[in-house]
Write a protein that holds these residues in place. Structure first.
Motif, PDB file in Angstrom:
ATOM      1  N   ILE A 182       0.830  -1.198   0.000  1.00 59.52           N
ATOM      2  CA  ILE A 182       0.000   0.000   0.000  1.00 59.52           C
ATOM      3  C   ILE A 182       0.869   1.255   0.000  1.00 59.52           C
ATOM      4  O   ILE A 182       0.635   2.199  -0.770  1.00 59.52           O
ATOM      5  CB  ILE A 182      -0.933  -0.011   1.224  1.00 59.52           C
ATOM      6  N   TYR A 183       1.889   1.267   0.852  1.00 65.13           N
ATOM      7  CA  TYR A 183       2.768   2.432   0.914  1.00 65.13           C
ATOM      8  C   TYR A 183       3.586   2.576  -0.365  1.00 65.13           C
ATOM      9  O   TYR A 183       3.950   3.695  -0.756  1.00 65.13           O
ATOM     10  CB  TYR A 183       3.681   2.341   2.133  1.00 65.13           C
ATOM     11  N   LEU A 184       3.880   1.458  -1.017  1.00 64.44           N
ATOM     12  CA  LEU A 184       4.605   1.520  -2.289  1.00 64.44           C
ATOM     13  C   LEU A 184       3.754   2.207  -3.347  1.00 64.44           C
ATOM     14  O   LEU A 184       4.246   3.045  -4.113  1.00 64.44           O
ATOM     15  CB  LEU A 184       4.984   0.110  -2.746  1.00 64.44           C
ATOM     16  N   VAL A 185       2.457   1.857  -3.388  1.00 57.80           N
ATOM     17  CA  VAL A 185       1.549   2.519  -4.319  1.00 57.80           C
ATOM     18  C   VAL A 185       1.514   4.020  -4.041  1.00 57.80           C
ATOM     19  O   VAL A 185       1.612   4.849  -4.961  1.00 57.80           O
ATOM     20  CB  VAL A 185       0.129   1.919  -4.207  1.00 57.80           C
ATOM     21  N   MET A 186       1.400   4.392  -2.772  1.00 54.54           N
ATOM     22  CA  MET A 186       1.359   5.810  -2.414  1.00 54.54           C
ATOM     23  C   MET A 186       2.649   6.510  -2.800  1.00 54.54           C
ATOM     24  O   MET A 186       2.635   7.628  -3.338  1.00 54.54           O
ATOM     25  CB  MET A 186       1.100   5.968  -0.917  1.00 54.54           C
ATOM     26  N   ALA A 187       3.796   5.861  -2.540  1.00 48.76           N
ATOM     27  CA  ALA A 187       5.086   6.474  -2.854  1.00 48.76           C
ATOM     28  C   ALA A 187       5.231   6.708  -4.352  1.00 48.76           C
ATOM     29  O   ALA A 187       5.694   7.777  -4.786  1.00 48.76           O
ATOM     30  CB  ALA A 187       6.216   5.585  -2.339  1.00 48.76           C
ATOM     31  N   LEU A 188       4.839   5.732  -5.158  1.00 45.47           N
ATOM     32  CA  LEU A 188       4.950   5.877  -6.612  1.00 45.47           C
ATOM     33  C   LEU A 188       4.066   7.014  -7.113  1.00 45.47           C
ATOM     34  O   LEU A 188       4.477   7.796  -7.981  1.00 45.47           O
ATOM     35  CB  LEU A 188       4.575   4.563  -7.295  1.00 45.47           C
ATOM     36  N   VAL A 189       2.861   7.117  -6.564  1.00 43.93           N
ATOM     37  CA  VAL A 189       1.967   8.204  -6.976  1.00 43.93           C
ATOM     38  C   VAL A 189       2.551   9.551  -6.593  1.00 43.93           C
ATOM     39  O   VAL A 189       2.543  10.496  -7.392  1.00 43.93           O
ATOM     40  CB  VAL A 189       0.569   8.013  -6.345  1.00 43.93           C
ATOM     41  N   LEU A 190       3.086   9.661  -5.380  1.00 42.40           N
ATOM     42  CA  LEU A 190       3.638  10.940  -4.929  1.00 42.40           C
ATOM     43  C   LEU A 190       4.879  11.331  -5.729  1.00 42.40           C
ATOM     44  O   LEU A 190       5.153  12.519  -5.915  1.00 42.40           O
ATOM     45  CB  LEU A 190       3.982  10.858  -3.441  1.00 42.40           C
ATOM     46  N   ILE A 191       5.631  10.344  -6.199  1.00 41.52           N
ATOM     47  CA  ILE A 191       6.826  10.640  -6.999  1.00 41.52           C
ATOM     48  C   ILE A 191       6.431  11.223  -8.351  1.00 41.52           C
ATOM     49  O   ILE A 191       6.997  12.225  -8.811  1.00 41.52           O
ATOM     50  CB  ILE A 191       7.684   9.371  -7.188  1.00 41.52           C
ATOM     51  N   PHE A 192       5.451  10.589  -8.998  1.00 44.63           N
ATOM     52  CA  PHE A 192       5.103  10.980 -10.361  1.00 44.63           C
ATOM     53  C   PHE A 192       3.917  11.950 -10.425  1.00 44.63           C
ATOM     54  O   PHE A 192       3.772  12.690 -11.394  1.00 44.63           O
ATOM     55  CB  PHE A 192       4.798   9.722 -11.195  1.00 44.63           C
ATOM     56  N   ARG A 193       3.054  11.926  -9.412  1.00 43.84           N
ATOM     57  CA  ARG A 193       1.891  12.832  -9.372  1.00 43.84           C
ATOM     58  C   ARG A 193       1.735  13.365  -7.952  1.00 43.84           C
ATOM     59  O   ARG A 193       0.894  12.892  -7.183  1.00 43.84           O
ATOM     60  CB  ARG A 193       0.624  12.091  -9.796  1.00 43.84           C
ATOM     61  N   PRO A 194       2.551  14.337  -7.552  1.00 42.50           N
ATOM     62  CA  PRO A 194       2.539  14.811  -6.157  1.00 42.50           C
ATOM     63  C   PRO A 194       1.178  15.300  -5.674  1.00 42.50           C
ATOM     64  O   PRO A 194       0.900  15.257  -4.476  1.00 42.50           O
ATOM     65  CB  PRO A 194       3.567  15.957  -6.176  1.00 42.50           C
ATOM     66  N   SER A 195       0.323  15.769  -6.573  1.00 43.87           N
ATOM     67  CA  SER A 195      -1.002  16.255  -6.179  1.00 43.87           C
ATOM     68  C   SER A 195      -2.052  15.160  -6.177  1.00 43.87           C
ATOM     69  O   SER A 195      -3.225  15.434  -5.911  1.00 43.87           O
ATOM     70  CB  SER A 195      -1.452  17.382  -7.123  1.00 43.87           C
ATOM     71  N   GLY A 196      -1.650  13.924  -6.448  1.00 50.43           N
ATOM     72  CA  GLY A 196      -2.609  12.830  -6.553  1.00 50.43           C
ATOM     73  C   GLY A 196      -2.981  12.572  -8.004  1.00 50.43           C
ATOM     74  O   GLY A 196      -2.665  13.356  -8.893  1.00 50.43           O
ATOM     75  N   LEU A 197      -3.662  11.462  -8.241  1.00 48.65           N
ATOM     76  CA  LEU A 197      -3.972  11.061  -9.611  1.00 48.65           C
ATOM     77  C   LEU A 197      -5.005  11.964 -10.269  1.00 48.65           C
ATOM     78  O   LEU A 197      -4.909  12.277 -11.446  1.00 48.65           O
ATOM     79  CB  LEU A 197      -4.467   9.608  -9.615  1.00 48.65           C
ATOM     80  N   MET A 198      -6.018  12.387  -9.507  1.00 45.80           N
ATOM     81  CA  MET A 198      -7.078  13.223 -10.075  1.00 45.80           C
ATOM     82  C   MET A 198      -7.501  14.303  -9.084  1.00 45.80           C
ATOM     83  O   MET A 198      -8.640  14.325  -8.619  1.00 45.80           O
ATOM     84  CB  MET A 198      -8.290  12.369 -10.454  1.00 45.80           C
ATOM     85  N   PRO A 199      -6.607  15.226  -8.739  1.00 41.97           N
ATOM     86  CA  PRO A 199      -6.988  16.272  -7.775  1.00 41.97           C
ATOM     87  C   PRO A 199      -7.972  17.241  -8.402  1.00 41.97           C
ATOM     88  O   PRO A 199      -7.970  17.476  -9.617  1.00 41.97           O
ATOM     89  CB  PRO A 199      -5.652  16.959  -7.471  1.00 41.97           C
ATOM     90  N   ALA A 200      -8.830  17.809  -7.566  1.00 40.78           N
ATOM     91  CA  ALA A 200      -9.784  18.809  -8.051  1.00 40.78           C
ATOM     92  C   ALA A 200      -9.096  20.136  -8.314  1.00 40.78           C
ATOM     93  O   ALA A 200      -9.534  20.925  -9.121  1.00 40.78           O
ATOM     94  CB  ALA A 200     -10.909  18.997  -7.043  1.00 40.78           C
ATOM     95  N   ARG A 201      -7.997  20.349  -7.628  1.00 40.37           N
ATOM     96  CA  ARG A 201      -7.263  21.602  -7.820  1.00 40.37           C
ATOM     97  C   ARG A 201      -5.848  21.402  -7.321  1.00 40.37           C
ATOM     98  O   ARG A 201      -5.542  20.432  -6.627  1.00 40.37           O
ATOM     99  CB  ARG A 201      -7.902  22.755  -7.035  1.00 40.37           C
ATOM    100  N   ARG A 202      -4.977  22.302  -7.669  1.00 42.75           N
ATOM    101  CA  ARG A 202      -3.617  22.289  -7.120  1.00 42.75           C
ATOM    102  C   ARG A 202      -3.694  22.611  -5.641  1.00 42.75           C
ATOM    103  O   ARG A 202      -4.430  23.515  -5.217  1.00 42.75           O
ATOM    104  CB  ARG A 202      -2.728  23.322  -7.814  1.00 42.75           C
ATOM    105  N   PHE A 203      -2.910  21.907  -4.847  1.00 45.18           N
ATOM    106  CA  PHE A 203      -3.026  22.052  -3.393  1.00 45.18           C
ATOM    107  C   PHE A 203      -1.643  22.245  -2.809  1.00 45.18           C
ATOM    108  O   PHE A 203      -0.728  21.494  -3.090  1.00 45.18           O
ATOM    109  CB  PHE A 203      -3.667  20.807  -2.791  1.00 45.18           C
ATOM    110  N   THR A 204      -1.499  23.266  -2.004  1.00 46.30           N
ATOM    111  CA  THR A 204      -0.224  23.534  -1.344  1.00 46.30           C
ATOM    112  C   THR A 204      -0.413  23.426   0.148  1.00 46.30           C
ATOM    113  O   THR A 204      -1.274  24.080   0.732  1.00 46.30           O
ATOM    114  CB  THR A 204       0.298  24.947  -1.684  1.00 46.30           C
ATOM    115  N   VAL A 205       0.396  22.583   0.794  1.00 46.40           N
ATOM    116  CA  VAL A 205       0.295  22.401   2.234  1.00 46.40           C
ATOM    117  C   VAL A 205       0.797  23.648   2.932  1.00 46.40           C
ATOM    118  O   VAL A 205       1.855  24.189   2.609  1.00 46.40           O
ATOM    119  CB  VAL A 205       1.103  21.172   2.703  1.00 46.40           C
ATOM    120  N   SER A 206       0.030  24.111   3.899  1.00 48.80           N
ATOM    121  CA  SER A 206       0.407  25.293   4.641  1.00 48.80           C
ATOM    122  C   SER A 206       0.246  25.038   6.107  1.00 48.80           C
ATOM    123  O   SER A 206      -0.357  24.071   6.530  1.00 48.80           O
ATOM    124  CB  SER A 206      -0.485  26.482   4.213  1.00 48.80           C
ATOM    125  N   GLY A 207       0.721  25.951   6.915  1.00 47.85           N
ATOM    126  CA  GLY A 207       0.542  25.850   8.352  1.00 47.85           C
ATOM    127  C   GLY A 207       1.509  24.928   8.967  1.00 47.85           C
ATOM    128  O   GLY A 207       1.343  24.505  10.078  1.00 47.85           O
TER     129      GLY A 207
END
Length: 295
Positions: free
Chosen positions: A270-295
């Motif tokens: 499961i974590y491997l799937v997440m890691a691969l997605v974050l490497i190639f698609r940091p915002s997720g596979l189908m995000p509704a919008r660009r998202f920047t972590v804050s705070g």
């Protein structure tokens, strides 16, 4: 064994059933996170609460169907109360405060459940009409698990039309894409968020009721599922129905087949799937919008 068609078909169905449960939990968390930038880890506590309400209803002589009708409504009410009385206060304080607050809610929820019900696991019986098996894809598969798959598909279709074809859906999409502009146009995003929060809590309640006959009801069941749900949200992308669907399917299949192929490293899959997605698609596979972590 995995190459045998019937066994493979059974595992595909198991994966779909688990994916539907993850979806019911993930869609509310995903839209709330995408709409309001609010990291609500206590979402799983609503799931656990609904499961215990379902157990209580069946213990008091009610049917499973009564529990399915009433427990999610109770979950939505408790979720809204939790939001207005507590969580709303941390809306603009940043992710760290939100995490600490909602983790506190998790621990309080577990302790309250222990006080009221004890530490021993409880059970909720499947409805008699779904206690048998159905032949599908050449496999005799439990009717109740097929019911969960069907329920998840119905919710998916209903949410698609709600988000894509209704005025509320347009408000939600506008708030996720650009909240500031939406508010400038006169959309009360705070009210939209409160309603979405309630709908998310309701769906978490549905997940808690339908999961109870399969996984049991026990203190801490929220913690065991919320990590997977967060991974689904990260993989699929924030605020996106399609992302929640795709993320749920990927994690559901990775979990089921990971336990079969590499049982000692199932979580690693499961974590491997997440890691691969974050490497190639940091915002997720189908995000509704660009998202920047804050705070």
């Amino acid at each position: 064994m995995l190459l045998q068609p019937q066994f493979f078909a059974e595992q595909v169905l198991n994966s779909l059933q688990f994916s539907m449960l993850l979806f019911l939990l993930a869609i509310g968390l995903s839209v709330v996170f995408g709409l309001m930038d609010y990291l609500n880890l206590s979402h799983g506590t609503i799931y656990m609460f609904a499961a215990y309400v379902a157990f209580s209803i069946t213990q008091w002589g009610g049917s499973f169907w009564m529990a399915l009708a009433l427990a999610p409504v109770a979950a939505a009410i408790v979720g809204m109360m939790l939001y207005f009385l507590l969580l709303k206060r941390a809306e603009l304080t940043g992710h760290l405060t939100q995490v600490l607050l909602t983790v506190g809610v998790i621990y309080m929820g577990i302790e309250l459940i222990r006080i009221g019900y004890g530490d021993l696991p409880k059970g909720v019986s499947q409805p008699d009409v779904l206690s048998g098996t159905v032949e599908i894809l050449g496999v005799l598969y439990p009717a109740y698990r097929l019911f969960i798959i069907g329920l998840g598909l119905v919710v998916m279709i209903g949410l698609y039309f709600a988000l894509e074809r209704t005025r509320l859906g347009a408000f939600v999409r506008a708030g996720v894409d650009d909240r500031a502009t939406a508010e400038t146009l006169g959309i009360d995003i705070a009210k939209v968020f409160a309603l979405v929060f309630g709908i998310g809590a309701y769906l978490a309640g549905v997940a808690g009721v339908v999961a109870a006959p399969i996984f049991g009801v026990y203190p801490g069941m929220d913690v065991s599922i919320i990590i997977l749900v967060l991974i689904v949200v990260v993989v699929g992308g924030l605020g996106s129905l399609r992302g929640a669907i795709l993320g749920s399917l990927l994690i559901g299949f990775a979990d089921t087949f990971g336990k079969l192929l590499l049982p000692q490293f199932a979580m690693m899959m499961i974590y491997l799937v997440m890691a691969l997605v974050l490497i190639f698609r940091p915002s997720g596979l189908m995000p509704a919008r660009r998202f920047t972590v804050s705070g």
